[in-house]
Design a protein around this motif. Structure first.
Motif, PDB file in Angstrom:
ATOM      1  N   ARG A   1       2.082   6.554  -6.928  1.00  0.00           N
ATOM      2  CA  ARG A   1       1.029   7.427  -7.473  1.00  0.00           C
ATOM      3  C   ARG A   1       1.364   8.898  -7.257  1.00  0.00           C
ATOM      4  O   ARG A   1       0.962   9.755  -8.032  1.00  0.00           O
ATOM      5  N   GLU A   2       2.083   9.176  -6.170  1.00  0.00           N
ATOM      6  CA  GLU A   2       2.426  10.571  -5.877  1.00  0.00           C
ATOM      7  C   GLU A   2       3.685  11.026  -6.621  1.00  0.00           C
ATOM      8  O   GLU A   2       3.956  12.216  -6.712  1.00  0.00           O
TER       9      GLU A   2
ATOM     10  N   LYS B   1       1.059   4.029  -2.955  1.00  0.00           N
ATOM     11  CA  LYS B   1       0.792   5.448  -2.672  1.00  0.00           C
ATOM     12  C   LYS B   1       1.968   6.318  -3.151  1.00  0.00           C
ATOM     13  O   LYS B   1       1.778   7.352  -3.795  1.00  0.00           O
ATOM     14  N   GLU B   2       3.170   5.830  -2.830  1.00  0.00           N
ATOM     15  CA  GLU B   2       4.385   6.568  -3.196  1.00  0.00           C
ATOM     16  C   GLU B   2       4.498   6.715  -4.723  1.00  0.00           C
ATOM     17  O   GLU B   2       4.833   7.783  -5.242  1.00  0.00           O
TER      18      GLU B   2
ATOM     19  N   ASP C   1       0.829  -1.214   0.000  1.00  0.00           N
ATOM     20  CA  ASP C   1       0.000   0.000   0.000  1.00  0.00           C
ATOM     21  C   ASP C   1       0.861   1.261   0.000  1.00  0.00           C
ATOM     22  O   ASP C   1       0.575   2.227  -0.710  1.00  0.00           O
ATOM     23  N   ASN C   2       1.915   1.225   0.851  1.00  0.00           N
ATOM     24  CA  ASN C   2       2.790   2.405   0.920  1.00  0.00           C
ATOM     25  C   ASN C   2       3.474   2.665  -0.419  1.00  0.00           C
ATOM     26  O   ASN C   2       3.571   3.804  -0.876  1.00  0.00           O
TER      27      ASN C   2
END
Lengths: 226, 410
Positions: free
Chosen positions: B88-89, B85-86, B81-82
């Motif tokens: 995508r950012e 998220k990373e 998940d992390n």
């Protein structure tokens, strides 16, 4: 007068039927510039061999040949080719004109081999052909002209580089009597006009008679005919 | 051009032009010219068409593949998940989407087949895989599962043909690798559409919704995170950067590495084709040797006469070497010019239609890409073969002794 050919103790043998046959046996000869020399002898006596050795086309077994001040006896092949191009002209019994080239181009060939540009070489060839009386045949191919004309073209080819010596091996052997006579007259004219040195090989006494000095080659020995 | 060279070229040109007079020599020369022409043409044409096909396969593979794949299967859910998220950012990526992949048994009636099934988020995945042009009915997977009655699946055409299904039929997926308590998890899906990429790797695959697959496998985690780059050219740098940022056990692979075997096989095929076609040139080379040796026998006395006039042995060598080049080189130049002319027209203004290709490969014209290095390499190899073939007669010419040669005419 300057010595143009100096032959010292020249020997040449051939193997014949398993035996060594010496055709040139310790031959000495001095030829001065402008001399007209004839060499006579029976068939197989070694006349042509001697001429070919002087012309650097063949090598002796021993002895020494100096032409125009240069010892050619042990000269490498590449240098010999260059030497021939500058110092020697050949007239063979058969015309040996290159069939794919015009008479002009055939005559110009030695100059082109020496590095002269084609237009200049062809111009000189035309002048020589004019001198030899066959200028109108310049654009023809060898197959299109007569035997006498071919032989004149060959003389032109041999002369174009202004060689120190002109070697002729039975030059009239393939011509009729009339053409042969004209050829000999031409040789004399060239000798007179250019102080050209001639070395002519023949077995015919009448032809030899036009020379200034006559030699006989028999059993490997060279002797002057007085 | 130096003076010596000009006289050699003068003789070579005349000899070359005169060969038509000698029938046997002329015939072998013509065969040599045709041979080098055909060989050069065939090599350049074959390599260019193979480049065209390879480019087509590259494009299709690229369309169907993510730029970078992060293999997260063996990492904890939190790490996945992390990382997602990373990614995508990060400004490096335009898309980052999780996927699941499993080899499963897919069956319809009495037919069964093992195949790779990938679970995707349909809308997100459109940024990764441009499958629409290859869909037969142009019906992509439904993103919102609330709007579907049954799980949907997209099947590769080869796979569909294998199990005998078409659009609207039902298939059963059985995950044999997840057998628990003597039963394997299974799910029935409706075939939403069929795709035909004409790349074997893909046409035996199937795609379904990620949530359906997670439900089937009872697995909330992901196997991969697939990404697309904002700037494609930055791929090697981005890959290197992210490989250093993630744990060592987590593999980051680019689309090229994922299909290395296919691309290597295509490259080997190209090399093999080149070598086989070189045999045509080799054959022409033997003809060249024959024609030059015959010419040399015919004109040996002429070389002797030229030598009596001062032509050196190395010049006799050059005459025959260049004569070989005039013959072989003429064929090569004709082959090169005609191949470039035809192939470049085909590349930029395609005209040569490949019969039946539209149905099978989704393109109409023979794909062609002329590659400068292929052309250069072909010219170099053909030149080398011509030079080798010219070498033997040239060396024989250089060994001619003037007296001996002149006597052959007497």
């Amino acid at each position: 007068m300057e010595t143009i050919i100096a032959v010292n103790q020249l020997c040449k043998s051939y193997l014949s039927g398993g035996q060594s046959l010496r055709v040139l046996d310790h031959i000495d000869l001095q030829v001065r510039r402008g001399d007209f020399i004839s060499l006579m002898g029976p068939s197989g006596s070694g006349k042509s061999t001697f001429l070919n050795i002087i012309g650097t086309m063949d090598a002796p077994d021993s002895g020494e040949i100096v032409i125009a001040g240069q010892n050619v006896t042990r000269m490498p092949e590449t240098q010999l080719a260059l030497f021939r191009q500058k110092h020697i002209g050949f007239v063979f019994q058969f015309h040996y004109l290159l069939p794919e080239f015009t008479i002009e181009e055939n005559v110009a060939m030695p100059l082109m081999i020496g590095g002269t540009r084609r237009p200049e070489a062809l111009k000189t060839a035309r002048e020589i052909l004019d001198y030899l009386g066959v200028a109108d045949r310049g654009h023809h191919y060898p197959a299109e002209i007569s035997g006498g004309e071919k032989q004149r073209a060959v003389v032109g080819r041999a002369l174009i580089n202004r060689p120190d010596i002109l070697l002729a091996d039975e030059p009239t052997g393939n011509l009729d009597k009339k053409s042969g006579q004209r050829m000999l007259e031409l040789f004399k004219k060239i000798q007179k006009d250019f102080s050209q040195t001639f070395f002519l090989v023949t077995h015919d006494e009448h032809i030899a008679a036009i020379a200034d000095i006559n030699y006989q080659l028999d059993n490997g020995k060279l002797s002057k005919i007085i | 051009m130096n003076k010596q060279k000009s006289y050699i070229n003068f003789i070579v040109k005349r000899y070359f032009a005169s060969r038509k007079k000698v029938k046997m020599i002329s015939t072998t020369s013509v065969i040599t010219i045709i041979g080098t022409f055909l060989g050069t043409f065939a090599i350049i044409a074959a390599l260019s068409v193979m480049n065209g096909f390879r480019d087509m396969v590259f494009q299709r593979t690229r369309n169907m593949s993510p730029a970078l794949t992060f293999y997260v299967k063996n990492t904890p859910e939190e790490t996945q998940d992390n990382l997602l998220k990373e990614l995508r950012e990060s400004p490096d990526f335009s898309v980052a989407t999780p996927t699941l992949e499993r080899k499963m048994l897919i069956s319809a009636g009495k037919y069964q087949q093992l195949a790779f099934i990938k679970g995707i988020r349909p809308e997100e995945y459109e940024g990764i895989m441009n499958i629409r042009p290859y869909l037969q009915e142009k019906q992509a997977l439904t993103d919102d599962l609330a709007q579907t009655l049954f799980p949907e699946i997209l099947l590769g055409l080869s796979l569909a043909n294998r199990i005998g299904v078409s659009v609207g039929d039902t298939v059963t997926l059985v995950s044999l690798l997840d057998i628990r308590n003597y039963t394997a998890p299974s799910i029935r899906c409706v075939v939403r559409d069929l795709f035909n990429v004409t790349v074997f790797d893909y046409d035996y695959r199937a795609y379904m919704h990620l949530l359906d697959m997670q439900y089937l496998l009872d697995e909330p985690a992901y196997h991969q995170i697939e990404t697309e780059l904002v700037r494609e050219k930055m791929l090697p740098l981005v890959q290197k950067d992210w490989q250093s940022r993630v744990p060592e056990s987590l593999r980051v692979a680019n689309w090229w590495e994922e299909h290395l075997e296919l691309f290597s096989a295509m490259q080997i095929e190209k090399i093999a084709t080149f070598l086989v076609l070189c045999l045509v040139i080799l054959l022409a080379g033997f003809n060249l040797i024959a024609s030059l040796v015959m010419l040399l026998l015919e004109k040996k006395w002429e070389i002797g006469i030229l030598q009596s006039m001062g032509c050196a042995s190395r010049d006799a060598y050059r005459i025959y070497f260049r004569l070989g080049w005039y013959t072989g080189g003429l064929g090569m130049m004709l082959g090169l010019i005609s191949a470039l002319l035809l192939l470049l027209i085909q590349q930029y203004f395609p005209f040569f239609v490949m019969p039946g290709a539209e149905d099978v490969y989704i393109f109409r014209y023979v794909p062609v890409i002329v590659n400068f290095w292929d052309v250069l390499f072909t010219v170099l190899v053909v030149s080398l073969l011509i030079s080798l073939a010219s070498l033997l007669p040239a060396r024989r010419a250089a060994r001619i002794r003037p007296l001996e040669a002149i006597r052959t005419k007497q």
